[in-house]
Every structure is written in structure tokens, then in C-alpha cells.
Design a protein around this motif. Structure first.
Motif, PDB file in Angstrom:
ATOM      1  N   THR A 219       0.835  -1.206   0.000  1.00 18.35           N
ATOM      2  CA  THR A 219       0.000   0.000   0.000  1.00 18.35           C
ATOM      3  C   THR A 219       0.867   1.252   0.000  1.00 18.35           C
ATOM      4  OG1 THR A 219      -0.154   0.018   2.411  1.00 18.35           O
ATOM      5  CG2 THR A 219      -1.899  -1.140   1.209  1.00 18.35           C
ATOM      6  N   PHE A 220       0.279   2.341  -0.446  1.00 18.33           N
ATOM      7  CA  PHE A 220       0.975   3.626  -0.378  1.00 18.33           C
ATOM      8  C   PHE A 220      -0.044   4.745  -0.225  1.00 18.33           C
ATOM      9  CE2 PHE A 220       0.267   2.704  -4.871  1.00 18.33           C
ATOM     10  CZ  PHE A 220      -0.336   3.863  -5.322  1.00 18.33           C
TER      11      PHE A 220
ATOM     12  N   LEU B 109       4.491  16.182  -1.241  1.00 20.52           N
ATOM     13  CA  LEU B 109       4.849  16.823   0.028  1.00 20.52           C
ATOM     14  C   LEU B 109       5.224  15.798   1.094  1.00 20.52           C
ATOM     15  CD1 LEU B 109       2.014  19.519   0.121  1.00 20.52           C
ATOM     16  CD2 LEU B 109       4.357  19.765  -0.737  1.00 20.52           C
ATOM     17  N   ALA B 110       4.484  14.703   1.136  1.00 20.57           N
ATOM     18  CA  ALA B 110       4.773  13.619   2.075  1.00 20.57           C
ATOM     19  C   ALA B 110       4.235  12.328   1.480  1.00 20.57           C
ATOM     20  CB  ALA B 110       4.143  13.889   3.436  1.00 20.57           C
ATOM     21  N   VAL B 111       4.905  11.207   1.750  1.00 16.53           N
ATOM     22  CA  VAL B 111       4.501   9.946   1.146  1.00 16.53           C
ATOM     23  C   VAL B 111       4.899   8.800   2.057  1.00 16.53           C
ATOM     24  CG1 VAL B 111       6.656   9.874  -0.183  1.00 16.53           C
ATOM     25  CG2 VAL B 111       4.698   8.495  -0.912  1.00 16.53           C
ATOM     26  N   SER B 112       4.065   7.761   2.056  1.00 15.26           N
ATOM     27  CA  SER B 112       4.332   6.556   2.848  1.00 15.26           C
ATOM     28  C   SER B 112       4.113   5.343   1.958  1.00 15.26           C
ATOM     29  CB  SER B 112       3.407   6.505   4.064  1.00 15.26           C
ATOM     30  OG  SER B 112       3.585   5.312   4.792  1.00 15.26           O
TER      31      SER B 112
ATOM     32  N   ARG C 204       6.965  -3.789   5.463  1.00 15.25           N
ATOM     33  CA  ARG C 204       7.850  -2.747   6.000  1.00 15.25           C
ATOM     34  C   ARG C 204       7.432  -1.391   5.439  1.00 15.25           C
ATOM     35  NH1 ARG C 204      14.520  -2.538   5.798  1.00 15.25           N
ATOM     36  NH2 ARG C 204      14.726  -0.578   6.973  1.00 15.25           N
ATOM     37  N   THR C 205       7.280  -0.406   6.320  1.00 14.95           N
ATOM     38  CA  THR C 205       6.796   0.911   5.899  1.00 14.95           C
ATOM     39  C   THR C 205       7.951   1.912   5.817  1.00 14.95           C
ATOM     40  OG1 THR C 205       4.619   0.541   6.878  1.00 14.95           O
ATOM     41  CG2 THR C 205       5.250   2.824   6.452  1.00 14.95           C
ATOM     42  N   TYR C 206       7.999   2.605   4.695  1.00 17.52           N
ATOM     43  CA  TYR C 206       8.975   3.677   4.475  1.00 17.52           C
ATOM     44  C   TYR C 206       8.202   4.989   4.363  1.00 17.52           C
ATOM     45  CZ  TYR C 206      11.871  -0.295   2.984  1.00 17.52           C
ATOM     46  OH  TYR C 206      12.538  -1.493   2.923  1.00 17.52           O
ATOM     47  N   SER C 207       8.711   6.037   5.002  1.00 17.70           N
ATOM     48  CA  SER C 207       8.060   7.355   4.944  1.00 17.70           C
ATOM     49  C   SER C 207       9.072   8.403   4.520  1.00 17.70           C
ATOM     50  CB  SER C 207       7.463   7.732   6.307  1.00 17.70           C
ATOM     51  OG  SER C 207       6.440   6.831   6.671  1.00 17.70           O
TER      52      SER C 207
ATOM     53  N   LEU D 124      -0.786  13.888   6.573  1.00 15.49           N
ATOM     54  CA  LEU D 124      -0.817  12.616   5.851  1.00 15.49           C
ATOM     55  C   LEU D 124      -1.330  11.490   6.744  1.00 15.49           C
ATOM     56  CD1 LEU D 124      -0.167  11.036   3.264  1.00 15.49           C
ATOM     57  CD2 LEU D 124       2.139  10.658   4.188  1.00 15.49           C
ATOM     58  N   GLU D 125      -0.894  11.468   7.988  1.00 12.48           N
ATOM     59  CA  GLU D 125      -1.335  10.428   8.922  1.00 12.48           C
ATOM     60  C   GLU D 125      -2.822  10.548   9.225  1.00 12.48           C
ATOM     61  OE1 GLU D 125      -0.137   8.673  13.357  1.00 12.48           O
ATOM     62  OE2 GLU D 125       1.010  10.321  12.442  1.00 12.48           O
TER      63      GLU D 125
END
Length: 459
Positions: free
Chosen positions: A232-233, A253-256, A262-265, A444-445
Motif C-alpha cells: 500500500t501507499f 509533500l509527504a509519502v508513505s 515494512r513501511t517507508y516514509s 498525511l497520517e
């Protein structure tokens, strides 16, 4: 005894005639006529005030009112020129640049002489750019009644316009007009079922935004090898509007991105020098010394394998790199900053480029259709160095990519993870970094939580 005089009776004009000579009478008559004309016939100045103008001069713009090609000052109280004016009609003509059009063609269609064109082109560097027009651009000619060019406006796009206006001495001066669109944050979230592009498109992301997201994580995720179903993203980016109409997208501006659990931000930060880059929420750079792949999202057709069976020679020969299948002409990037140590052609390699990165690392790019760099040239990470082809010993269009450390071949798919990243945010800017990026990550969160919950419900 007191004498009493009778009052003098009024003298009639007819009686006076008898007492004056004929010459004197004629002179007196002429004077009387002049007096009557002076009283009853208005002067030119009075007449100008009494007669209504054919046009409302106070409503005309500056491009229309001219005296000897100079702008006329208009009195706001009276609505008339302060000086004696000659109003010249300025004709406005809009033309769109068509395929094959030259500036000379456009001047001919506008019926403006070549002399005017050359005078404009000679007015400065900005005017010389008119010789490089792009189809779809719009030109507005404003010409007076004598065919002389008063001004020329070039609409590069909806945000950028350059205007050339005739000034004193018949020279042209240019003015750049830039409109700023309105920007609003937008959010998208998706789950991958088949491919990153399909998931991104279904979520409403443009191809360029999908590629930008892949580039942000290019040092951590191999989008040709690591992507799995269920990844997911979520993305927050800018949407740009002009006069209420969307005209494009701004940067992420921001992305996850959650890959294999494993989550990358990452978050975009503009430093004190004005440079923008992506960092982790802790301020570590997302950019490593090398990106994972030298092409944008493609398919791996052959992995690094020291014991591979060669497809052409049918014998056991080591495959010291990774093959990426891609359409002919696909851009090939340098995976890191460096210097080109070889750029040429050989029968087995076809067109090739070798790049030295510092003292320890070398990358090689084989089977190119075209080479875009020369030996000795300095290159930057993600600079295009060539295009995919099938030159040399190749069964189809693909890129063969090798990575050497201290002269030994290493697996390009895994070696990048072991290499150091670029510099992080300096401690002197950490307060500034937090103040700028924490609101972005929080937004974003806040969006991501409910969107993920809804996604789980649908699944």
C-alpha cells in the motif's frame, strides 16, 4: 435768475448719420459687427467643450490614446485629453503558432513589415527567443493605422507571458508577466493488486506523480523486483488551480509506502539555501549514493547469476549483472554521481558506457541504442546517459547493468542497500526541519488512518 437747461434727448442712429462723414460711418459699422461676432460666436476652445466626443476617451486604455505615438494624459474630472490629441485606432490580432510556423510567417499573417520584425529581434536577448516558437503558443499583435507595431504579447503558457512594447526612440522594451496558481493539498491512497502503475492510476495519480514517488524510494525499494500484491501507499501532493480550473500538480509533500510489511516514509524539506530534497521523518536523506535501478519501473529479464546458461552461446558463462527488459529508446540513467571512463562500441557489448564513482565503484551499461555522454564527462545521479537497445550480443531490447566494487562484480539488486546514504539534515537546521515537516506528516497520517480502515472494510 437761474437758467434751466432741458435734458438732452436720446440721439438716434439715423440722426447721427447726418452728422458723420461716410468714411466714419463705415468704420463704426465694421466695429459693431466685430463686437457682435465676439459675443455670439463661440471660440474654438469653447466649441471643443460644447461638442460631444464620438468616443468616451476616459474609458479607453493606454494602448488606444496616442499623440505622435505618445500616450495622452486624460483628465479624470473632464474625461477629455489634457493636450490636443489625435486618436489612432490600434488593431489587435491574435495568432496561434502552428506546426512549421516561423516568426516571419506570423508577421506576414499579421501584415506587419519584416523591418518591424528585425527591429524587435534586435532589441535584446529576450526578443531573440521569439525565433524559437512552439506550436500552440499564442501571439497578440497590436498595430496602429500606419502598420507600425505598437506591442507584441507572447503567451508561453497559461502562467507565463512576455510583452514587448515600443518605447522612446522606437526601441522595444519587454515585460515578463507571471501568474501564480492557487495550490491546495490533495491525498491519494491505494493498494497494489497487479502493478504500481495500475494502482496509482486507479487512485487518480498521474504517471509523473507515480514516477516521482518511485524516485523518492528508489534507494530503498526495487520497483522491478520488490513489489508485492497487497503493498500500500499514501501520498500527499499539491494540486494547482488557475481561475478555479485545475491546471496541474505540484510536488509530493509527504509519502508513505508499505512494501512486504515494512513501511517507508518520506517528507519534502526546503533547506535554508532553497534546495528541496526528501528525508525520513528523522531527517535522514532518502537519497543514497546510488539508486536501485538505472531505468524507471521495468521488468527484470535476467538476474545476476555467476553460473547462468548464456542465451546466445548456450554455454555456462557468468552473468555478472542484471538485465532489464524495456522498449527500445527507454532512457537509461546513471545510478550515481561520477565520471565517464569509457563510452564506445564493441561487438559483444554493443554501445556501452562505463562510469567511475569515487575510488571504489564502477557501473556499466551495455547494449544501448544511443550513447548520450562522452569519455571524461562528469555526470549526476539520474542523468540520462543513453537509451535502451539491442546492440551487440543481445536477443532483444534490454539494458545489461553491472556494479563493481574494488574491481569485483557484485549483485546490483542487493549491493545498493549496503552503501551509505547522502548527508542528513544538519543539526543546525533540525528545528527548522521539524517546524516545516511535522505538519505535513501529521496531515498525511490523519488522512491515511480512515482511508486504510475503509480499504480494509472493502477487502
Amino acid at each position: 435768475m437761474q437758467n434751466h437747461r432741458k435734458p438732452t434727448s436720446p440721439v438716434r442712429i439715423g440722426a447721427l448719420r447726418k452728422h458723420f462723414p461716410r468714411v466714419h460711418a463705415l468704420t463704426a459699422g465694421a466695429a459693431a459687427c466685430v463686437l457682435v461676432l465676439a459675443v455670439f460666436i463661440p471660440t474654438p476652445e469653447v466649441e471643443a467643450k460644447r461638442m460631444p466626443l464620438d468616443v468616451n476617451l476616459s474609458s479607453l486604455d493606454e494602448d488606444t490614446l496616442k499623440v505622435d505615438r505618445k500616450l495622452v494624459a486624460v483628465s479624470p474630472q473632464q474625461g477629455i485629453p489634457l493636450a490636443s490629441a489625435t486618436v489612432e485606432a490600434i488593431q489587435s490580432l491574435n495568432l496561434t503558432v502552428r506546426n512549421g510556423d516561423t516568426l516571419s510567417d506570423l508577421f506576414k499573417r499579421a501584415k506587419v513589415s519584416a523591418g518591424e520584425m528585425y527591429q524587435l529581434l534586435g532589441s535584446g536577448k529576450e526578443a531573440k527567443k521569439l525565433a524559437r516558437l512552439t506550436p500552440g503558443e499564442e501571439l497578440t499583435f497590436k498595430v496602429d493605422s500606419e502598420g507600425q507595431l505598437h506591442s507584441l504579447e507572447l503567451q508561453r503558457d497559461r502562467l507565463n507571458q512576455v510583452k514587448f512594447t515600443r518605447a522612446e526612440g522606437n526601441d522595444f522594451q519587454h515585460t515578463l508577466v507571471q501568474r501564480e496558481p492557487d495550490s491546495h493539498p490533495a491525498y491519494r491512497l491505494a493498494q497494489i493488486d497487479s502493478s504500481l502503475f495500475v494502482a496509482g492510476s486507479e487512485a487518480g495519480l498521474s504517471d509523473s506523480l507515480i514516477m516521482e514517488m518511485a524516485d523518492v524510494f528508489s534507494s530503498d525499494i526495487d520497483f522491478a523486483l520488490d513489489i508485492r500484491k497487497g503493498d500500500t501507499f499514501s501520498v500527499m501532493f499539491e494540486e494547482k488551480f488557475l481561475d478555479g480550473e485545475k491546471i496541474g500538480n505540484g510536488p509530493i509533500l509527504a509519502v508513505s509506502f508499505t512494501n512486504q510489511g515494512r513501511t517507508y516514509s518520506a517528507v519534502r524539506y526546503i533547506d535554508s539555501s532553497g534546495d528541496a530534497n526528501y528525508y525520513t521523518p528523522e531527517g535522514k536523506s532518502m537519497r543514497k549514493a546510488f539508486i536501485r535501478t538505472p531505468l524507471d519501473i521495468v521488468r527484470i529479464s535476467s538476474h545476476f547469476n555467476p553460473r547462468r546458461l548464456h542465451p546466445v552461446f548456450k554455454s555456462r558463462r557468468p552473468h555478472n549483472g542484471t538485465d532489464y527488459a524495456a522498449p527500445r529508446g527507454t532512457p537509461v540513467y546513471s545510478t550515481g554521481d561520477g565520471r565517464v571512463i569509457a563510452s564506445g562500441y564493441s561487438k559483444p557489448n554493443g554501445n556501452y558506457v562505463f562510469i567511475q564513482h569515487g575510488e571504489r565503484y564502477v557501473t556499466r551499461y551495455l547494449h544501448l541504442t544511443k550513447r548520450k555522454v562522452k569519455k571524461g564527462q562528469r555526470v549526476k545521479q539520474r542523468q540520462v546517459i543513453g537509451t535502451v537497445g539491442s546492440t551487440g550480443y543481445a536477443t532483444g531490447p534490454h539494458l545489461h547493468y553491472e556494479f563493481l566494487v574494488d574491481g569485483r562484480h557484485r549483485n546490483p539488486a542487493t549491493i545498493v542497500r549496503q552503501l551509505p546514504k547522502a548527508k542528513s539534515v544538519p543539526s543546525s537546521e533540525m528545528t527548522r526541519f521539524k517546524n516545516q515537516t511535522q505538519p505535513l506528516l501529521a496531515n498525511l497520517e490523519n488522512y491515511q488512518g480512515p482511508a486504510l480502515a475503509k480499504l480494509d472494510e472493502n477487502n
